[in-house]
Design an enzyme around this catalytic site. Structure first.
Site, mmCIF file in Angstrom:
data_model
loop_
_atom_site.group_PDB
_atom_site.id
_atom_site.type_symbol
_atom_site.label_atom_id
_atom_site.label_comp_id
_atom_site.label_asym_id
_atom_site.label_seq_id
_atom_site.Cartn_x
_atom_site.Cartn_y
_atom_site.Cartn_z
ATOM 1 C CG ASP A 166 -6.178 46.824 -46.548
ATOM 2 O OD1 ASP A 166 -6.527 45.735 -45.987
ATOM 3 O OD2 ASP A 166 -5.468 46.681 -47.708
ATOM 4 C CG ASP A 222 0.740 42.897 -41.848
ATOM 5 O OD1 ASP A 222 -0.438 42.280 -40.931
ATOM 6 O OD2 ASP A 222 1.004 42.730 -42.905
ATOM 7 C CE LYS A 258 -2.206 46.956 -46.712
ATOM 8 N NZ LYS A 258 -3.085 46.141 -45.987
ATOM 9 N N GLY A 259 0.724 43.085 -45.706
ATOM 10 C CA GLY A 259 1.103 41.771 -46.657
ATOM 11 C C GLY A 259 1.289 40.530 -45.902
ATOM 12 N N GLY A 270 -1.235 38.862 -45.094
ATOM 13 C CA GLY A 270 -2.279 38.188 -45.800
ATOM 14 C C GLY A 270 -1.842 37.645 -47.005
ATOM 15 C CD GLU A 318 -3.564 44.045 -48.615
ATOM 16 O OE1 GLU A 318 -4.523 43.538 -47.802
ATOM 17 O OE2 GLU A 318 -2.449 44.449 -48.136
HETATM 18 C C1 5RP Z 1 -3.197 41.295 -46.102
HETATM 19 C C2 5RP Z 1 -2.614 42.728 -45.190
HETATM 20 C C3 5RP Z 1 -3.530 42.678 -44.005
HETATM 21 O O1 5RP Z 1 -4.195 44.064 -44.123
HETATM 22 C C4 5RP Z 1 -2.753 42.797 -42.794
HETATM 23 O O2 5RP Z 1 -2.184 41.581 -42.743
HETATM 24 C C5 5RP Z 1 -3.707 42.936 -41.315
HETATM 25 O O3 5RP Z 1 -4.660 41.821 -41.303
HETATM 26 P P1 5RP Z 1 -5.394 41.616 -39.859
HETATM 27 O O4 5RP Z 1 -6.404 42.635 -40.059
HETATM 28 O O5 5RP Z 1 -5.823 40.206 -40.299
HETATM 29 O O6 5RP Z 1 -4.414 41.738 -38.823
HETATM 30 O O7 5RP Z 1 -1.908 43.640 -45.614
HETATM 31 O O8 5RP Z 1 -2.144 41.366 -47.012
#
Ligand code: 5RP
Length: 224
Positions: free
Chosen positions: A82, A85, A95-96, A98, A104
């Site tokens: 995974d 951020d 994280k989060g 997204g 997660e």
């Molecule tokens: C989603 C997350 C993602 O893992 C996080 O936002 C990183 O995303 P990206 O790879 O697009 O930068 O926590 O909830």
């Protein structure tokens, strides 16, 4: 084809998956590249089963032919891969962005290892900036006032059309904006999580295993 560091990170991450594993699929743009590369390995004969942390990742995995299992049909996960951020030198994360932080975290906590896949922009000396928090809709304004009373300011995540962003769990996301870096993220987490109506925060502690970092010069480094 133009060089895409997230694609290189995803390819490297897919190499970590072994035959027979139950694999946790993260969410976000870097995890998406991993899912594409994992699907290629499955098409070449790799036998695995996957469980997804979001509807988006689940739909993508299904479309690419990765065999999926329900979270309720498994007890543990061998490996979750995974994005993040922010990640600090102690491997504490935020994280989060997204919006999939709760699922997660459930996957990560069920996993023998969580491999974190990030580009170098996510490496920070101290966590701070934006902390996504999942909040149940019932009484969310009361929750907002309680957060404010504790000194946490921010805003409800909204969609482009102005309506509330709703998570896969049917909840809302409040993005706390920190003025600077946080001296003690664990204290922040504890203060926020004890409020009724808060499902979880985007702080991830003691969950990250290896970290695959992609640098913009093309270098990929795996930190143990
Ligand atoms: C989603 C997350 C993602 O893992 C996080 O936002 C990183 O995303 P990206 O790879 O697009 O930068 O926590 O909830």
């Amino acid at each position: 084809m133009t060089f895409n560091i997230k694609d290189e990170i995803g390819k490297e991450a897919a190499k970590c998956v072994r035959e027979g594993m139950i694999v946790g699929l993260g969410s976000g743009s870097t995890a998406t590249r991993f899912i594409h590369h994992l699907a290629k390995r499955c098409a070449q004969g790799l036998n695995i089963r996957a469980v997804a942390s979001s509807k988006t990742s689940s739909d993508l995995a299904a479309e690419l032919g990765i065999p999926l299992v329900s979270i309720d049909d498994i007890g543990t996960i061998d490996l979750t891969i995974d994005g993040a951020d922010q990640i600090d030198p102690q491997k504490q994360m935020i994280k989060g962005l997204g919006g999939a932080l709760v699922r997660e975290k459930i996957l990560a906590s069920m996993s023998h290892e969580m491999i974190v896949i990030v580009d170098e922009s996510k490496l920070v000396p101290h966590l701070g900036k934006i902390l996504p928090v999942e909040v149940i809709p019932f009484g969310h304004l009361a929750t907002f006032h309680k957060l404010k009373k504790l000194g946490y300011q921010g805003q409800w995540r909204k969609k482009a059309n102005g309506s509330y962003f709703v998570t896969d769990n049917g909840n809302l996301i409040f993005d706390i904006h920190f003025a600077g870096v946080r001296d003690n993220p664990k204290l922040d987490h504890e203060a926020i999580i004890q409020l009724p109506g808060i499902v979880d925060t985007g702080f991830f502690f003691n969950l990250a295993g290896r970290v695959i970092v992609g640098f913009f010069d093309g270098q990929i480094v795996t930190k143990a």
